[in-house]
Design an enzyme around this catalytic site. Sequence first.
Site, short mmCIF file in Angstrom:
data_model
loop_
_atom_site.label_atom_id
_atom_site.label_comp_id
_atom_site.label_asym_id
_atom_site.label_seq_id
_atom_site.Cartn_x
_atom_site.Cartn_y
_atom_site.Cartn_z
CE1 TYR A 11 6.51 7.96 -6.05
CE2 TYR A 11 6.57 6.45 -4.10
CZ TYR A 11 5.98 7.54 -4.97
OH TYR A 11 4.87 7.84 -4.34
CG PHE A 74 16.56 8.43 -1.36
CD1 PHE A 74 15.48 8.73 -0.51
CD2 PHE A 74 17.34 9.79 -1.67
CE1 PHE A 74 15.13 10.10 -0.06
CE2 PHE A 74 17.03 11.12 -1.10
CZ PHE A 74 15.86 11.35 -0.38
CB ALA A 76 17.31 0.58 0.47
CE1 TYR A 142 13.35 -1.81 3.18
CE2 TYR A 142 11.02 -1.77 4.18
CZ TYR A 142 12.08 -0.96 3.68
OH TYR A 142 12.11 0.36 3.42
CE LYS A 146 15.94 0.93 3.96
NZ LYS A 146 16.04 2.32 3.44
CG PHE A 170 4.58 5.63 9.42
CD1 PHE A 170 5.83 6.00 9.92
CD2 PHE A 170 3.68 4.70 10.20
CE1 PHE A 170 6.36 5.64 11.20
CE2 PHE A 170 4.54 4.09 11.69
CZ PHE A 170 5.48 5.06 12.10
CE1 TYR A 209 -3.07 -9.56 -1.88
CE2 TYR A 209 -1.57 -7.87 -1.18
CZ TYR A 209 -1.96 -8.78 -2.05
OH TYR A 209 -1.29 -8.71 -3.33
CG ASP A 286 0.35 -6.56 5.33
OD1 ASP A 286 1.54 -5.79 5.51
OD2 ASP A 286 -0.29 -6.96 4.48
N1 UDP Z 1 -2.47 -4.37 0.10
C1 UDP Z 1 -3.52 -4.80 -0.24
N2 UDP Z 1 -3.60 -5.30 -1.63
C2 UDP Z 1 -2.62 -5.07 -2.40
C3 UDP Z 1 -1.44 -4.34 -2.09
C4 UDP Z 1 -1.51 -3.93 -0.72
O1 UDP Z 1 -4.69 -5.17 0.23
O2 UDP Z 1 -2.70 -5.31 -3.84
C5 UDP Z 1 -2.44 -3.88 1.57
C6 UDP Z 1 -1.46 -4.45 2.46
O3 UDP Z 1 -1.39 -5.78 2.89
C7 UDP Z 1 -1.16 -3.56 3.52
C8 UDP Z 1 -1.78 -2.15 2.96
O4 UDP Z 1 -2.25 -2.59 1.52
O5 UDP Z 1 -2.33 -3.76 4.56
C9 UDP Z 1 -0.37 -1.40 2.43
O6 UDP Z 1 0.55 -2.23 1.66
P1 UDP Z 1 1.91 -1.64 0.63
O7 UDP Z 1 2.17 -2.72 0.03
O8 UDP Z 1 1.23 -0.42 -0.06
O9 UDP Z 1 2.52 -0.90 1.78
P2 UDP Z 1 3.47 -1.35 3.10
O10 UDP Z 1 2.57 -1.06 4.21
O11 UDP Z 1 3.86 -2.84 2.82
O12 UDP Z 1 4.73 -0.54 3.07
#
Ligand code: UDP
Length: 327
Positions: A11, A74, A76, A142, A146, A170, A209, A286
């Site tokens: 990507y 890139f 990983a 993960y 890194k 980010f 979530y 999270d």
């Molecule tokens: N998230 C969500 N529903 C989903 C996928 C992600 O609520 O179906 C939330 C996730 O819990 C986090 C934010 O979206 O709070 C970003 O998640 P993502 O997986 O896009 O990126 P990450 O922060 O994990 O790199």
Amino acid sequence: MTVLVLGGAGYIGSHAVEMLHAVGYDVAVVDNLVTGHKEALPEVIRFYEGDVRDREFMREVFKKEKHIEGVMHFCAYSLVSESMEKPMKYFDNNVGGCISILEIMQEFNVKHIVFSSTAATFGIPESSPISEKTPQKPINPYGESKLMMEKMMDWQSKATDMTYVALRYFNVAGASDDGHIGEAHNPETHLIPIILQVALGKRDNVTIYGDDYKTPDGTCIRDYIDMEDLIDAHIKALEYLKAGGKSDQFNLGSAHGYSNLEVLNAARKVTGKEIPSKIGPRRPGDPDELVADASKAGHVLKWKAEHGLEHIIEKAWNWHLNHPNGF
Ligand code: UDP
């Protein structure tokens, strides 16, 4: 002079290949196509299919590509939840791959590498926004893999005349301007593409979530960075190293956080679709809020994020409309 892009069919890597090529760099790509897509690469790009851990394969690539002036790395695995279930898969691929790359670069006297690190190296930060001085305490394999890559680069740069830049992303989102390449993970786990798959009618709804985080609306806050801005930072980092810049690490974000509900509402506005949603349980691991202090990249690399969330979602939406089933 050539830029060797490792993971160039993925990507982020494929967008780097496209932008490097567009601004006139000679580009060669290595990818094992485990998660990458060969269709994401322009025909004119020299492509080597293989695994960066395979030293013999990598030696052949470096022998053929005689004029490599820098490497962009890139490749990983990058899914937090999978890394919790299969930590060794992550250390083997991410850390093992990095060892091989650094050894081969030394063998062939290639001096510069720019590579993808992540906000996940910070774990649950003690304060926000997150600067380069914020302590790195990853909370999943993960992020740990890194951080180990960052440390290996650092030790290698002290022991040899190799220089590196670690770019800690980010939340990367978006797609190329004309929408011919974009995000196509299988399975998809990221918020913006999942929301857009609902907008396309490919999913019934999106589950947010958790809504009991310590944030104004209770949903997690993240800092979204546009793909084009992200690759611009890589090119600036490579030029910085070529000009004699010292090895360093930079946090890359827009310095502006959006809650998951704000992202959902922005996507409703951009797409004009209802996008049904529901609140589900928290996803383990999270943090409440991840927002970058990207001022160091501003000072040293003369970089800043130019594009905001709506632009990012517009680009991603364009890609999804053109490629509802990915590549
Ligand atoms: N998230 C969500 N529903 C989903 C996928 C992600 O609520 O179906 C939330 C996730 O819990 C986090 C934010 O979206 O709070 C970003 O998640 P993502 O997986 O896009 O990126 P990450 O922060 O994990 O790199």
